[in-house]
Design a protein around this motif. Structure first.
Motif, PDB file in Angstrom:
ATOM      1  N   MET A 193      -7.202   2.649  60.147  1.00 40.51           N
ATOM      2  CA  MET A 193      -8.361   2.183  59.587  1.00 40.51           C
ATOM      3  C   MET A 193      -7.882   0.638  59.299  1.00 40.51           C
ATOM      4  N   PHE A 194      -8.961  -0.238  59.365  1.00 39.28           N
ATOM      5  CA  PHE A 194      -8.971  -1.405  58.910  1.00 39.28           C
ATOM      6  C   PHE A 194      -8.409  -2.014  57.565  1.00 39.28           C
ATOM      7  N   LYS A 195      -7.781  -3.077  57.556  1.00 43.55           N
ATOM      8  CA  LYS A 195      -7.390  -3.405  56.071  1.00 43.55           C
ATOM      9  C   LYS A 195      -8.187  -4.391  55.294  1.00 43.55           C
ATOM     10  N   LYS A 196      -8.827  -5.125  56.110  1.00 40.97           N
ATOM     11  CA  LYS A 196      -9.516  -6.628  55.784  1.00 40.97           C
ATOM     12  C   LYS A 196     -10.778  -6.645  56.706  1.00 40.97           C
ATOM     13  N   ILE A 197     -12.033  -6.450  56.177  1.00 44.37           N
ATOM     14  CA  ILE A 197     -13.036  -6.935  56.851  1.00 44.37           C
ATOM     15  C   ILE A 197     -13.878  -8.235  56.548  1.00 44.37           C
ATOM     16  N   LEU A 198     -13.991  -9.213  57.460  1.00 42.77           N
ATOM     17  CA  LEU A 198     -14.819 -10.160  56.949  1.00 42.77           C
ATOM     18  C   LEU A 198     -16.197  -9.907  57.457  1.00 42.77           C
ATOM     19  N   ILE A 199     -17.201 -10.215  56.351  1.00 42.71           N
ATOM     20  CA  ILE A 199     -18.745  -9.957  56.537  1.00 42.71           C
ATOM     21  C   ILE A 199     -19.246 -11.483  56.996  1.00 42.71           C
ATOM     22  N   ALA A 200     -19.739 -11.399  58.299  1.00 45.62           N
ATOM     23  CA  ALA A 200     -20.388 -12.528  58.864  1.00 45.62           C
ATOM     24  C   ALA A 200     -21.987 -12.540  58.644  1.00 45.62           C
ATOM     25  N   LYS A 253     -10.267  -4.272  52.090  1.00 47.56           N
ATOM     26  CA  LYS A 253     -10.555  -5.572  51.342  1.00 47.56           C
ATOM     27  C   LYS A 253     -11.841  -6.295  52.070  1.00 47.56           C
ATOM     28  N   THR A 254     -12.285  -7.069  51.311  1.00 46.09           N
ATOM     29  CA  THR A 254     -13.327  -7.687  52.157  1.00 46.09           C
ATOM     30  C   THR A 254     -13.245  -9.454  52.015  1.00 46.09           C
ATOM     31  N   VAL A 255     -13.787  -9.976  53.013  1.00 49.15           N
ATOM     32  CA  VAL A 255     -14.069 -11.445  52.922  1.00 49.15           C
ATOM     33  C   VAL A 255     -15.340 -11.901  53.030  1.00 49.15           C
ATOM     34  N   ALA A 256     -16.037 -12.893  51.976  1.00 52.42           N
ATOM     35  CA  ALA A 256     -17.287 -13.135  52.589  1.00 52.42           C
ATOM     36  C   ALA A 256     -17.140 -14.379  53.128  1.00 52.42           C
ATOM     37  N   VAL A 257     -18.269 -14.742  53.782  1.00 49.62           N
ATOM     38  CA  VAL A 257     -18.201 -16.325  54.289  1.00 49.62           C
ATOM     39  C   VAL A 257     -19.634 -16.578  53.804  1.00 49.62           C
ATOM     40  N   TYR A 258     -19.709 -18.007  53.318  1.00 43.66           N
ATOM     41  CA  TYR A 258     -21.114 -18.366  52.656  1.00 43.66           C
ATOM     42  C   TYR A 258     -21.225 -20.029  53.237  1.00 43.66           C
ATOM     43  N   SER A 259     -22.568 -20.451  52.947  1.00 46.97           N
ATOM     44  CA  SER A 259     -22.760 -21.726  53.121  1.00 46.97           C
ATOM     45  C   SER A 259     -22.760 -22.344  51.623  1.00 46.97           C
ATOM     46  N   THR A 260     -22.913 -23.641  51.623  1.00 49.26           N
ATOM     47  CA  THR A 260     -23.036 -24.072  50.228  1.00 49.26           C
ATOM     48  C   THR A 260     -24.393 -23.861  49.446  1.00 49.26           C
ATOM     49  N   ILE A 302     -17.907   1.607  60.452  1.00 46.88           N
ATOM     50  CA  ILE A 302     -16.776   1.069  60.452  1.00 46.88           C
ATOM     51  C   ILE A 302     -15.793   2.238  61.084  1.00 46.88           C
ATOM     52  N   LYS A 303     -15.827   3.412  60.689  1.00 47.56           N
ATOM     53  CA  LYS A 303     -15.107   4.718  61.094  1.00 47.56           C
ATOM     54  C   LYS A 303     -15.129   4.466  62.921  1.00 47.56           C
ATOM     55  N   VAL A 304     -16.259   4.441  63.381  1.00 49.65           N
ATOM     56  CA  VAL A 304     -16.347   4.530  64.969  1.00 49.65           C
ATOM     57  C   VAL A 304     -15.607   2.984  65.517  1.00 49.65           C
ATOM     58  N   ALA A 305     -15.769   2.016  64.982  1.00 53.68           N
ATOM     59  CA  ALA A 305     -14.942   0.902  65.160  1.00 53.68           C
ATOM     60  C   ALA A 305     -13.648   0.995  65.317  1.00 53.68           C
ATOM     61  N   ALA A 306     -13.076   1.835  64.305  1.00 53.48           N
ATOM     62  CA  ALA A 306     -11.495   2.022  64.089  1.00 53.48           C
ATOM     63  C   ALA A 306     -11.035   3.248  65.001  1.00 53.48           C
ATOM     64  N   GLY A 307     -12.120   3.786  66.018  1.00 52.82           N
ATOM     65  CA  GLY A 307     -11.708   4.748  67.006  1.00 52.82           C
ATOM     66  C   GLY A 307     -11.627   6.086  66.510  1.00 52.82           C
ATOM     67  N   ILE A 308     -12.625   6.277  65.235  1.00 51.11           N
ATOM     68  CA  ILE A 308     -12.578   7.752  64.913  1.00 51.11           C
ATOM     69  C   ILE A 308     -13.922   8.260  65.513  1.00 51.11           C
ATOM     70  N   PRO A 309     -13.767   9.529  66.155  1.00 52.08           N
ATOM     71  CA  PRO A 309     -14.772  10.046  66.929  1.00 52.08           C
ATOM     72  C   PRO A 309     -15.938  10.413  65.927  1.00 52.08           C
ATOM     73  N   ILE A 310     -17.319  10.490  66.436  1.00 54.09           N
ATOM     74  CA  ILE A 310     -17.956  11.051  65.742  1.00 54.09           C
ATOM     75  C   ILE A 310     -18.137  12.618  65.674  1.00 54.09           C
ATOM     76  N   SER A 311     -19.100  13.247  64.793  1.00 53.93           N
ATOM     77  CA  SER A 311     -18.886  14.769  64.830  1.00 53.93           C
ATOM     78  C   SER A 311     -19.757  15.304  65.994  1.00 53.93           C
ATOM     79  N   GLY A 312     -20.658  14.715  66.416  1.00 55.91           N
ATOM     80  CA  GLY A 312     -21.785  15.034  67.464  1.00 55.91           C
ATOM     81  C   GLY A 312     -22.863  15.876  67.202  1.00 55.91           C
ATOM     82  N   LYS A 313     -22.845  15.829  65.782  1.00 53.48           N
ATOM     83  CA  LYS A 313     -23.983  16.600  65.151  1.00 53.48           C
ATOM     84  C   LYS A 313     -25.279  15.430  65.028  1.00 53.48           C
ATOM     85  N   ASN A 314     -26.562  16.075  65.304  1.00 57.68           N
ATOM     86  CA  ASN A 314     -27.814  15.288  65.326  1.00 57.68           C
ATOM     87  C   ASN A 314     -28.334  15.472  63.901  1.00 57.68           C
ATOM     88  N   TYR A 315     -28.870  14.773  63.035  1.00 58.48           N
ATOM     89  CA  TYR A 315     -29.510  14.836  61.866  1.00 58.48           C
ATOM     90  C   TYR A 315     -31.020  14.505  61.743  1.00 58.48           C
TER      91      TYR A 315
END
Length: 449
Positions: free
Chosen positions: A1-8, A27-34, A315-328
Motif C-alpha cells: 500500500m502507498f505511504k503518501k498520496i499527493l492530491i492534484a 499520509k497526504t499532500v495537498a497542492v494549492y494555488s495562492t 486506491i486499493k486497485v492502484a496498489a495492485g489489490i484485485p477486486i472482489s468481482g461482485k456487482n452491486y
C-alpha cells in the motif's frame, strides 16, 4: 500500500480523498494555488505545497509543478480527483516516467477513451450497443448526407475531441446539414484545435444514464449499477440520482446495462474507477455514448446506496489489490444536488465572494460534501460548485421529501447559490414523476426564484 498520496486537485474532492487516506493510514499532500491558501484541503492534509498563482494553467494544470511537489514530499502516488488533469494522458504518462503511481487510467487508456470515435469503435467490437452512424470520422459533407439518409434523420454531428456540448449540432433534415457542419467544425477547431467530426443517429427523448465500474490490474471489472444524470443545463449536470427513475428501467435492463459496461471495460483491460455513459431511449434501448476515465462528481450517491467507498477502492486497485468481482445494486434511493455559487435567476451567473454565514443541513440520510465554511471566500478562478447535498432514503418519494427539507435547512449567505433552484426542482411535477429527459431544463423557468 502507498505511504503518501499527493492530491492534484482542490476543494471538496481533495478533502474527500484526504478523508479516505486518513482512514487507510496513508499520509497526504495537498497542492494549492495562492487563491486556495485558506481552503480546508490545505488545512487537513499532512503536508501542503503552494504550486502557483490562481490561474489554473499556472497551478492545478501545471504538470511540472505537481510532479515536483510529489518528488520533494516523497509522495509515491498521485490522486487527480476529477476535472483538471484527471483525464490528461500526458500527466498519467509523466507519472509513469517518474515512477509515481497515477491513481487513475493509464495514458494509453485515456487516449483510447478520450477520442470519441476510437472509443465508439472499441466498444462496438466488445459487443456494447452503439448508436448507428459513421464508421470513424467523416471525410466530407456528401459522405455525411449519405449516411444520414441511410440511418434516417434526425442525426447529430459531434467533434471527436469535443466535450461540454461544444462542436455538436443536431440536424433535422438535409437542408440544414451544411450550416451545422460548418458551425460545428469552426467551434471544435477553436475549442480543441481539432475539427474532426463524426455522425450518429440522434436519440429522441433520451436519458443520460451512466454505469459506475471498477477495474483492476488483472483485467477484471465489476459494476456498481447506474446513475441517472439527465437533469442538465448546457450539458452540465445539476442533479443526479440512483436508481434511475425511468419507467422503462427494470432490474433486467439494469443488469443488461451493467453487463455491457463490464464487457467494454474488460475488453480494454481497464484499471481504476470509471463510468460507461449511455443514452437510454423511451423504448428501453441503450447506446454507448462515451467513457469517463476518472471518478465522477456524483460518485457519493452510489456510495450511499451500496455502502461502498469508491475512493478507497480506487486506491486499493492502484496498489495492485484485485477486486472482489461482485456487482452491486442499489439498496436505497439517493439523490445529489450540486450547490453552485451561481445566480439561477440570472442565467446561472457565477457568484464568487465571501460566505458570511453557513448552516449545513443534517439528520438521518443527509450527507454534505463541501470545503466551504463561514468566512471562506469563493475565488472566481475555478468551477462554481461549493457543495454537494446527498440524500438517501428507502424510496424515491421519501428521498424527494428529505431533499426538500434539507435544502430548506441549508443556509449560505453572502453569495447567491442554486439552492432556490433545487427547492423548486423538488416541487416540479415532471421531475417528481421521474419521467424526464435530457431536454428537461429547456422548459424549466428560473425567473421566479
Amino acid at each position: 500500500m502507498f505511504k503518501k498520496i499527493l492530491i492534484a486537485n482542490r476543494g471538496e474532492i481533495a478533502l474527500r480523498v484526504i478523508r479516505t487516506c486518513k482512514e487507510m493510514g496513508i499520509k497526504t499532500v495537498a497542492v494549492y494555488s495562492t487563491a486556495d491558501a485558506e481552503s480546508l484541503h490545505v488545512r487537513f492534509a499532512d503536508e501542503a505545497v503552494c504550486i502557483g498563482p490562481p490561474p489554473s494553467n499556472q497551478s492545478y494544470l501545471d504538470i511540472k509543478k505537481i510532479v515536483s511537489a510529489a518528488e520533494i514530499t516523497n509522495a509515491d502516488a498521485i490522486h487527480p480527483g476529477y476535472g483538471f488533469l484527471s483525464e490528461n494522458a500526458e500527466f498519467s504518462r509523466v507519472c509513469e516516467e517518474y515512477n509515481i503511481k497515477f491513481i487513475g487510467a493509464s495514458s494509453e487508456m485515456i487516449n483510447r477513451m478520450g477520442d470519441k470515435a476510437t472509443a465508439k469503435e472499441t466498444m462496438k467490437k466488445a459487443g456494447v450497443p452503439t448508436i448507428p452512424g459513421s464508421e470513424g470520422l467523416l471525410e466530407s459533407v456528401a459522405q455525411g448526407k449519405e449516411i444520414a439518409k441511410q440511418i434516417k434523420y434526425p442525426v447529430i454531428i459531434k467533434a471527436t475531441a469535443g466535450g461540454g456540448g461544444r462542436g455538436m449540432r443536431i440536424i433535422k433534415d438535409e437542408s440544414g446539414f451544411q450550416k451545422a457542419w460548418d458551425d460545428a467544425r469552426t467551434e471544435s477547431k477553436a475549442a480543441f484545435g481539432n475539427d474532426g467530426m463524426y455522425l450518429e443517429k440522434f436519440v429522441e427523448e433520451p436519458r443520460h444514464v451512466e454505469i459506475q465500474i471498477i477495474g483492476d490490474s488483472n483485467g477484471k471489472a465489476c459494476h456498481l449499477s447506474e446513475r441517472d444524470c439527465s437533469v442538465q443545463r448546457r450539458h452540465q449536470k445539476l442533479t443526479e440520482e440512483t436508481p434511475c427513475p425511468a419507467s422503462v428501467m427494470t432490474q433486467e435492463l439494469r443488469e443488461k446495462m451493467g453487463a455491457a459496461a463490464i464487457a467494454g471495460a474488460e475488453a480494454i483491460k481497464y484499471e481504476g474507477a470509471g463510468t460507461v455513459e449511455f443514452l437510454l431511449d423511451k423504448h428501453g434501448e441503450f447506446f454507448f455514448m462515451e467513457m469517463n476515465t476518472r471518478i465522477q462528481v456524483e460518485h457519493p450517491i452510489t456510495e450511499e446506496v451500496t455502502d461502498f467507498d469508491l475512493i478507497k477502492e480506487q486506491i486499493k486497485v492502484a496498489a495492485g489489490i484485485p477486486i472482489s468481482g461482485k456487482n452491486y445494486f442499489p439498496q436505497l434511493h439517493a439523490i445529489e444536488c450540486r450547490i453552485n455559487a451561481e445566480d439561477p435567476t440570472k442565467d446561472f451567473r457565477p457568484s464568487p465572494g465571501k460566505i458570511t454565514n453557513l448552516h449545513l443541513p443534517g439528520g438521518h440520510g443527509v450527507r454534505v460534501d463541501s470545503h466551504v465554511y463561514a468566512g471562506y471566500t469563493i475565488p472566481p478562478n475555478y468551477d462554481s460548485m461549493i457543495a454537494k447535498l446527498i440524500i438517501s432514503a428507502q424510496s424515491r418519494e421519501e428521498a424527494l421529501v428529505r431533499m426538500k427539507r434539507a435544502l430548506e435547512e441549508f443556509v449560505i449567505e453572502g453569495v447567491k447559490t442554486t439552492i432556490p433552484f433545487h427547492i423548486k426542482l423538488m416541487e416540479d411535477e415532471i421531475f417528481k414523476s421521474g419521467q424526464f429527459t435530457t431536454a428537461f431544463m429547456e422548459s424549466f423557468d428560473t425567473s421566479d426564484l
